[in-house]
Design a protein around this motif. Structure first.
Motif, PDB file in Angstrom:
ATOM      1  N   ASN A 181      -0.722  -0.943   3.168  1.00 43.51           N
ATOM      2  CA  ASN A 181       0.320  -1.602   3.995  1.00 43.51           C
ATOM      3  C   ASN A 181       0.350  -2.909   3.657  1.00 43.51           C
ATOM      4  O   ASN A 181       1.516  -3.824   3.617  1.00 43.51           O
TER       5      ASN A 181
ATOM      6  N   ILE B 205       1.358  -3.742  -0.613  1.00 39.59           N
ATOM      7  CA  ILE B 205       2.588  -3.953  -0.588  1.00 39.59           C
ATOM      8  C   ILE B 205       3.090  -5.314  -0.384  1.00 39.59           C
ATOM      9  O   ILE B 205       3.849  -6.045  -0.878  1.00 39.59           O
TER      10      ILE B 205
ATOM     11  N   ASP C  71       2.004   8.842   7.927  1.00 44.57           N
ATOM     12  CA  ASP C  71       3.177   9.028   7.841  1.00 44.57           C
ATOM     13  C   ASP C  71       3.503  10.098   9.216  1.00 44.57           C
ATOM     14  O   ASP C  71       4.683  10.021  10.117  1.00 44.57           O
TER      15      ASP C  71
ATOM     16  N   GLU D  34       1.270   3.135  11.039  1.00 41.18           N
ATOM     17  CA  GLU D  34       2.383   2.815  10.264  1.00 41.18           C
ATOM     18  C   GLU D  34       2.437   3.720   9.073  1.00 41.18           C
ATOM     19  O   GLU D  34       1.795   4.292   8.507  1.00 41.18           O
TER      20      GLU D  34
ATOM     21  N   ASN E  58       6.500   3.764   2.956  1.00 31.21           N
ATOM     22  CA  ASN E  58       6.620   2.320   2.382  1.00 31.21           C
ATOM     23  C   ASN E  58       6.331   2.025   1.064  1.00 31.21           C
ATOM     24  O   ASN E  58       6.926   1.262   0.377  1.00 31.21           O
TER      25      ASN E  58
ATOM     26  N   ASN F 249       9.481   3.156  -0.989  1.00 25.91           N
ATOM     27  CA  ASN F 249      10.679   2.476  -0.930  1.00 25.91           C
ATOM     28  C   ASN F 249      10.459   1.132  -1.575  1.00 25.91           C
ATOM     29  O   ASN F 249      11.188   0.469  -2.364  1.00 25.91           O
ATOM     30  N   THR F 250       8.876   0.782  -1.536  1.00 22.69           N
ATOM     31  CA  THR F 250       8.532  -0.600  -2.167  1.00 22.69           C
ATOM     32  C   THR F 250       8.629  -0.474  -3.875  1.00 22.69           C
ATOM     33  O   THR F 250       9.353  -1.252  -4.554  1.00 22.69           O
TER      34      THR F 250
ATOM     35  N   GLN G 218      10.949   5.221  14.016  1.00 19.70           N
ATOM     36  CA  GLN G 218      11.341   4.282  12.939  1.00 19.70           C
ATOM     37  C   GLN G 218      13.023   4.007  12.934  1.00 19.70           C
ATOM     38  O   GLN G 218      13.327   2.685  12.646  1.00 19.70           O
TER      39      GLN G 218
ATOM     40  N   SER H 221       4.800  -3.607  15.330  1.00 17.97           N
ATOM     41  CA  SER H 221       5.784  -3.692  13.972  1.00 17.97           C
ATOM     42  C   SER H 221       6.994  -4.129  14.398  1.00 17.97           C
ATOM     43  O   SER H 221       8.065  -4.285  13.433  1.00 17.97           O
TER      44      SER H 221
END
Length: 1484
Positions: A346, A350, A388, A394, A399, A402-403, A471, A510
């Protein structure tokens, strides 16, 4: 030459002497002393080698190092030897000395000394360094050197140092080689490919359940308490202990080396730091890549700290190796690195991918590393479950996805590798799912599901859902903090409590700091309360204001409005004063002074670090502004100076609300990376311990959420410029895997499939068929997830493809062929949609494509569970019937023919017991038949015929429908259809399950007007009955034989004859197989109806064909007699029924029927009388008495009572037949009764004989009385009865026969009494002889004898009197006749009377001759003496009448005035009387 130690050392000494300088001549003497010594003196000899190194000549150093290398390689140097020289002093290089800082001990072994020698050569030229390095590797590789851990550490440090300082490629290569060799030696340890930390727990886990020796495998007898293992002997225990110690030592050595490499990553000197780090990283990577090494958690933590840093560097080798090491650790140590993996990906991966300043190579390497991580098939699911689905971590997979999706859309360069990552994820999930699912399926039957595990899975799912809600709340918080908090409250994640909200804002890192600041600075009461609680959670003890403010503002960004800032600063000041007011060196007098000073610091921060401010605030200006700030007093200048310089150096809260990833300068980028590393360290500190969640048969299904979240994005990538893509094959494979995986996890895939179908259809029209082909190939696999809308889309596309001829049929057929693999619900949805599509095609286009496929699908799915297939068939058959209802010939023919083909195949499947699916399958034929025309009916029957021809051995319940069709067809008026229906019967094999239907059909067939069909029904019945016999089936024999019973009454002679013959043939031949109860049913349902039909036929049609009566009716009675004769043992219980049957026939008005019945009765009695019991005889005698009484022609007497006026009432045929029948039956009954009596009287009782005697007497009396009524007889004759005869109706024979029977019974009674008397007398004499009787018993016997004697005398007297009366009647009748002969009147009636008297005399003569005189002759002397005179007198009179008068001048029945007959009768009677008289005379 033999290179012994002495030779090698001597050679070296000689060469060294030659090159020694003069000042070292004294050393030559020392060398000479060592000559000839063996290798055990190497501890002394080493001084010579040290001196050789000290000499500045390169050749000498080369010679020394070469000799040492040779000695080591030959194994002549023992590492256990001590260095015996104490005069060797050498300055040490700081980089390669002991890191502990301790001084070396004066005493060391030879290995340590040699390492020091090598270290002295590292500043020499390259050739010397190479030799020194070779010596090091020789030492490390030779087992005789017995290297210790600290010695190996020194070697590694030395090699790393040399590599870092070297500028020679040769030295670099050698250093790397030595470095890797040492790693190999250390980590292989005793030829173990995989080194594992061996503990007692490891051993226990392996052998605790075994009963065999851990060492040799033999049966273990002992338990080693020390190691807790099973052993068979002390020797094996010792081996195990040594193995554990060796492996433990190897592990410790490997762990020390691994820790050393990590420590060396941060060298004391910065010189050649990069090169130093690269070789160390290569070594670490080599270890991680080749050995499943059990790394300690602290080592992982230390290594991760370096990897975090190196991955953010711009140096390719550094971050490339770091990524590789991490991916290997993530592959093998994912359980131990559960916290590091989340932070690493993360925060590092990322961040690198999102940062605009990161070069493309760096991003490419990051993506490739990520791809390698997902090469481990469990990776994606493990990440999802452990991160998750965990509220402690996190989001990770979300992530990543999506990234990657964002980068894919933005940068074309990275699309291939991103696609490969997606493919790896999909493949990994698929393989994991298959593996775990199969394993769970195999073990599922062996163990019950664990309740605790199920609860745990539910908790994980709840955590995942809660985290998703969290989230969503965080995302909403970024847009609107107040709405975000309200959302979390509604989702039950937060309570509307300021303390809870404050804790959430403080602990959830976060959250966007700017948004946190906005919420804390809000104007609502809840915001103010949360700010207060938020600040109260913080601790400012022993902090300066600047330090506390820095910590405070590090948590959130100050809101922009002045009022908001004021509230925040005020709360900070209050909290700071509260925490520090009692502390020493605290400078502030109140919280207000802190509040003012804090504002001053904020102003200083802005002035110093805002680029728009040109003239910066100086220290003096700051001090001036701070005057009297502490409630009128000044703060210490030193305190203000320190604060000023601190803020000047490190600004307060220089944080953007969102970290910008735009292109930055190198310095700013470096600071940004430093901040990121700092954040990572904080995250590591805050990470709580988490338990690793493994993937098993339960947790794997939680991956459904992962697929749901990223399937849409991946499909976007697949469909992105699909037509122009150069890698369409891989794209197709990927999307197919995605769809299949989604289907496996029960994810709705209708939309996915619809989207792919659209793209595939467009591509197909453009000539590219691969996507459509692949999609169609997996339709059967994913069919269980398509549901109705999905199947609708698929089938419509398939139909369109067929209509447009866009693909070969082979590809389309897969959709239908493999429908058999669908589950029950899916196949039902599939068929429903196929029916709907077929309906549209038929009604709109008259197209039968889908109807054809529907039939094929039904065929493919026949092997399903019958209940399911029956439900499917119901849908299909309803649709077929609906299609036929259109009355389109082509469709009707196709539908019926399809039904035929389906039925032929289905009927070949075994039908389950008590489940009648075949009937449902064939039912459409029956329904369609009912609404069809003649041609269609004919086609349907032909189809059924083919079904029978192909599947008759398999049909069970389906016969019900077939027989319904046959029955309906037989009833049709159309001969052709009727003939087709009849032909179907020829193909039906008789089975137990269809017997009822067969019987019903045979009944219909027997009633057909077509005589051939009716006759065939008889043959069918015979065949069916034979089958029943072989199968021991009796239940349905009665209705089957009932068919023959009905046909026995048919008016067609041939049918009637065959039916009777067949029926009684079956009963006679197979009757022994029937039990008594079954015979009762046969009689009541089969036999009795035949006789009922005979009687009914005769009563309604007296003029019936004589052939019918003589042949069929006579055969029935003959057969019934034979049947009783053959099977009486089973029929005796029905004796009363048979007697009732005979009674009914006797009572019928038909004379011949009565005679046949009486003859059958006689046959039964005569054949089986010996088997009758007393109760049977009671029934029989009662029957005889009743029939004798019934057949007495009493209606003749009624004529006399009615008078002549009613003579017309008796002229009818009915009355005459009844009288004829009674007369004939009476005579016949009397005769057979006499025969039966004579044969079986001994089985009867005296009472029974007496009753029968009375019955005979009644018959005799009636006949005698009637015969005397001349006038009555004349009136009867005049009324038309027996007018064809010349004499009046009379009962002379009945009178004679009844009298004869009565006499015979009396005679039998006498005989029985006499026998009983004799028997009783013999019994008495026997008992007296044996002396078994007392006087009382004797008296009883005597009394009984006397009773029998008295009874006998009574009967005898009556018997004699009857005989005597008969003779008297004979004499008186002669006198009457003589008197009448003398009368001369011409009256016809007088003549008739005279004639009848003459006939009566003839009758009496016959009676005298046949019945009386023979009986008199049989009397013994004593019996005759009782009536001697009376008999003598009457017989003399009779003799005189016979002699004087020719009373026999009447003609006999056959001739008139037959002299022969007259003389013969006269002589017989006279002879009989004469014989009697002679006997009487003698007695007299």
């Amino acid at each position: 030459m033999n290179e012994t130690y002495q030779n090698l050392i001597s050679l070296y000494f000689e060469k060294l002497k030659k090159v020694l300088p003069q000042k070292l001549n004294y050393f030559k003497e020392i060398i000479s002393k060592f000559s000839g010594q063996d290798k055990s003196y190497f501890g002394d000899h080493i001084i010579i080698f040290k001196q050789g190194i000290l000499i500045k000549q390169s050749k000498t150093k080369e010679l020394t190092l070469t000799t040492l290398i040779n000695l080591v390689s030959k194994g002549y140097i023992d590492g256990c030897l001590q260095d015996n020289t104490n005069n060797f002093q050498q300055s040490e290089i700081s980089e390669i000395t002991e890191t502990t800082g301790k001084k070396k001990e004066s005493s060391m072994n030879v290995i340590q000394s040699l390492i020091h020698l090598v270290q002295q050569c590292l500043v020499d030229k390259d050739e010397i360094i190479l030799l020194a390095l070779k010596l090091l590797i020789s030492l490390a590789m030779n087992p005789f050197c017995n290297m210790q851990q600290h010695e190996l550490t020194k070697i590694i440090k030395t090699v790393v140092y040399v590599y870092a300082q070297s500028k020679s490629q040769n030295i670099d290569k050698l250093c790397k080689s030595i470095f890797l060799q040492i790693i190999l030696i250390t980590f292989q340890g005793s030829n173990c490919e995989i080194l594992v930390k061996m503990t007692l727990d490891n051993i226990v886990n392996k052998v605790s359940n075994l009963k065999y020796c851990q060492q040799c495998g033999k049966q273990g007898k002992f338990e080693c308490r020390q190691n807790r293992v099973t052993v068979c002997s002390y020797r094996c225990k010792k081996y195990i202990q040594e193995a554990i110690e060796i492996q433990q030592k190897n592990y410790e050595n490997a762990q020390n080396i691994f820790d050393l490499l990590i420590r060396l990553l941060s060298p004391k000197q910065q010189l050649q730091q990069l090169k130093n780090q690269i070789i160390l990283l290569e070594g670490i990577y080599f270890i991680c890549d080749n050995y499943n090494f059990c790394i300690l958690p602290q080592s992982i933590y230390n290594l991760s700290s370096y990897l975090f840093k190196f991955c953010l560097q711009n140096e390719y080798q550094l971050y490339s190796l770091s990524f590789k090491i991490f991916q290997r650790l993530a592959f093998s140590k994912h359980k131990e690195m559960i916290n590091q993996i989340n932070i690493f990906i993360n925060q590092i991966y990322i961040s690198v991918l999102k940062n605009k300043n990161t070069n493309d190579q760096h991003k490419q390497t990051t993506l490739e590393s990520l791809q390698n991580i997902f090469q481990r098939k469990y990776a994606s699911l493990e990440f999802y479950l452990n991160y998750d689905c965990s509220i402690k971590h996190e989001f990770l997979m979300e992530n990543i996805i999506n990234t990657l999706h964002s980068i894919f859309l933005q940068n074309e360069q990275f699309r291939p590798v991103i696609t490969q990552i997606y493919q790896s994820i999909i493949i990994g999930i698929k393989e994991t799912f298959i593996e775990k699912f199969i394993n769970s399926s195999q073990q599922e039957q062996q163990q019950q599901p664990d309740i605790d595990e199920t609860v745990f899975i539910n908790q994980l799912e709840m955590q995942r859902q809660q985290k998703q809600e969290l989230q969503k709340g965080i995302e909403l918080f970024k847009k609107n903090p107040d709405k975000g908090v309200q959302f979390l409250i509604k989702a039950n994640i937060l309570q509307e409590d300021p303390i809870q909200i404050a804790r959430f804002l403080l602990e959830n890192k976060s959250l966007n700091k700017e948004c946190v600041g906005q919420y804390l600075g809000g104007h609502h009461q809840i915001n103010i309360q949360v700010l207060s609680e938020y600040t109260n959670f913080l601790k400012f003890h022993n902090f300066s204001v600047e330090q506390a403010l820095r910590q405070y503002l590090d948590l959130f960004t100050l809101p922009p409005e002045s009022q908001q800032i004021d509230r925040v600063v005020q709360k900070f000041a209050d909290k700071f004063y509260e925490d520090n007011q009692n502390s020493q060196n605290f400078h502030f007098k109140s919280s207000s002074s802190i509040y003012t000073f804090t504002y001053l610091l904020v102003m200083l921060q802005t002035d110093l670090h805002n680029p728009k401010v040109v003239e910066k605030m100086k220290l003096t200006d700051f001090i001036k502004l701070a005057r009297q700030i502490n409630d009128g007093e000044d703060l210490p200048q030193e305190y203000l100076t320190i604060t000023y310089h601190s803020i000047q150096k490190n600004p307060l809260a220089v944080r953007e609300s969102n970290t910008s990833m735009n292109a930055l300068t190198s310095n700013v980028y470096q600071k940004q990376m430093e901040e990121l590393l700092k954040k990572i360290k904080e995250l590591i500190k805050r990470q709580s311990n988490s338990n690793y969640i493994p993937i098993d048969s339960e947790t794997i299904f939680l991956s459904k959420g992962l697929i749901e979240s990223f399937s849409g994005k991946f499909l976007d990538i697949l469909l992105f410029n699909f037509e122009s893509s150069l890698n369409r094959d891989n794209q197709i494979k990927s999307v197919i895997l995605l769809i299949k995986l989604s289907s496996r996890l029960s994810i709705k895939i209708e939309n996915l499939v619809q989207d792919v179908l659209k793209v595939g259809l467009n591509s197909l029209r453009k000539g590219n068929s691969m996507l459509m082909i692949e999609l169609l190939s997996i339709i059967p696999t994913i069919g269980n997830s398509l549901h109705e809308q999905g199947w609708k889309s698929v089938l419509e596309v398939v139909s369109l493809i067929d209509e447009l001829r866009l693909l070969d049929q082979d590809h389309i057929e897969k959709v239908f062929v493999f429908s058999k693999d669908l589950d029950n619900q899916s196949i039902e949805e599939f068929i429903i949609q196929l029916c709907q599509l077929s309906k549209q095609e038929i009604f709109q286009k008259n197209r039968i494509y889908s109807l054809q496929k529907l039939v094929e699908v039904s065929d493919y799915n026949m092997d399903r569970v019958k209940v399911i297939w029956n439900r499917l068939w119901s849908i299909v058959s309803n649709h077929i019937q609906e299609a036929v209802s259109l009355r389109v010939k082509k469709i009707t023919i196709f539908a019926v023919d399809s039904l035929k083909q389906l039925n032929i195949k289905f009927l070949q499947k075994e039908e389950l017991y008590n489940i009648q699916f075949q009937r449902e399958v064939l039912k459409p034929f029956e329904l369609i038949y009912a609404h069809s025309d003649v041609d269609e009916k004919e086609f349907i029957l032909l189809c059924v015929k083919q079904i029978l021809q192909n599947s008759k051995t398999y049909i069970k319940s389906g016969y019900k429908v077939i027989f319904n069709l046959i029955n309906v067809g037989l009833k049709e008026e159309n001969d052709k259809i009727s003939k087709l229906a009849f032909d179907l019967l020829k193909f039906i094999e008789i089975q137990e399950s269809i017997l009822i239907d067969l019987i019903q059909t045979y009944q219909i067939l027997g009633k057909k007007d077509d005589e051939n069909m009716a006759i065939n029904s008889i043959q069918f019945v015979k065949q069916c009955q034979s089958y029943m016999i072989t199968q021991e089936q009796q239940t349905l024999q009665v209705p089957l034989l009932g068919i023959l019973s009905n046909l026995a009454g048919d008016k067609r002679i041939q049918i009637q004859t065959q039916a009777v013959e067949t029926l009684f043939y079956i009963l006679q031949e197979k009757g022994s197989l029937f039990n008594e109860e079954y015979w009762i049913m046969i009689f009541s349902s089969v036999l009795r109806p035949i006789f009922d039909e005979i009687q009914f036929t005769l009563s309604t049609n007296p003029e019936l064909n004589q052939y019918w009566f003589k042949d069929s009716c006579q055969k029935v009675f003959q057969n019934i007699s034979s049947l009783i004769k053959m099977h009486y043992t089973k029929l005796k219980g029905q004796l009363s029924d048979f007697l009732k049957l005979f009674q009914n026939c006797i009572q019928n008005q038909n004379e011949k029927l009565a005679q046949l019945s009486i003859q059958a009765f006689k046959t039964m009695i005569m054949d089986k009388g010996v088997q009758f019991e007393q109760k049977d005889w009671e029934q029989i005698l009662l029957f005889i008495q009743q029939m004798l009484k019934y057949t007495i022609p009493t209606k003749l007497k009624e004529i006399h009572q009615s008078g002549i006026r009613q003579e017309e009432q008796y002229t009818g045929k009915l009355q005459q037949n009844e009288c004829y029948s009674q007369c004939a039956s009476q005579l016949l009954l009397i005769q057979i009764s006499k025969d039966i009596c004579e044969l079986y009287y001994q089985k009867w009782s005296l009472n029974q004989l007496e009753n029968l005697e009375i019955t005979f007497f009644e018959s005799y009396q009636f006949a005698k009385f009637f015969n005397q009524q001349i006038e009555l007889r004349y009136n009867i004759w005049k009324s038309g009865f027996m007018q064809d005869m010349n004499v009046l109706p009379g009962l002379l024979k009945q009178e004679r026969e009844a009298f004869s029977g009565m006499i015979m019974i009396i005679q039998l009674k006498m005989k029985m009494l006499k026998q009983e008397q004799q028997k009783e007398q013999q019994l008495r004499e026997y008992y007296l002889q044996e002396q078994q009787l007392n006087q009382e018993q004797l008296n009883q016997h005597l009394k009984k004898e006397q009773q029998l004697k008295n009874q006998y005398e009574i009967v005898l007297n009556r018997y004699l009197q009857i005989l005597l009366d008969s003779i008297k009647q004979f004499n008186s009748k002669h006198i009457q006749f003589i008197n009448e002969q003398q009368e001369t009147e011409e009256d016809p009636l007088i003549k008739i009377k005279s004639y009848e008297t003459e006939r009566d005399m003839q009758n009496l003569r016959t009676l005298l001759d046949v019945s009386i005189l023979p009986k008199i002759l049989l009397l013994n002397d004593d019996e005759m003496k009782l009536k001697l005179n009376e008999f003598y007198e009457q017989l003399l009179n009779a003799c005189s009448f016979i002699g004087e008068h020719n009373i026999l001048q009447m003609s006999c029945q056959d001739c008139k005035k037959c002299v022969r007959c007259l003389n013969q009768q006269k002589n017989n009677l006279f002879f009989q009387i004469k014989k009697c008289l002679l006997k009487l005379f003698e007695l007299k």
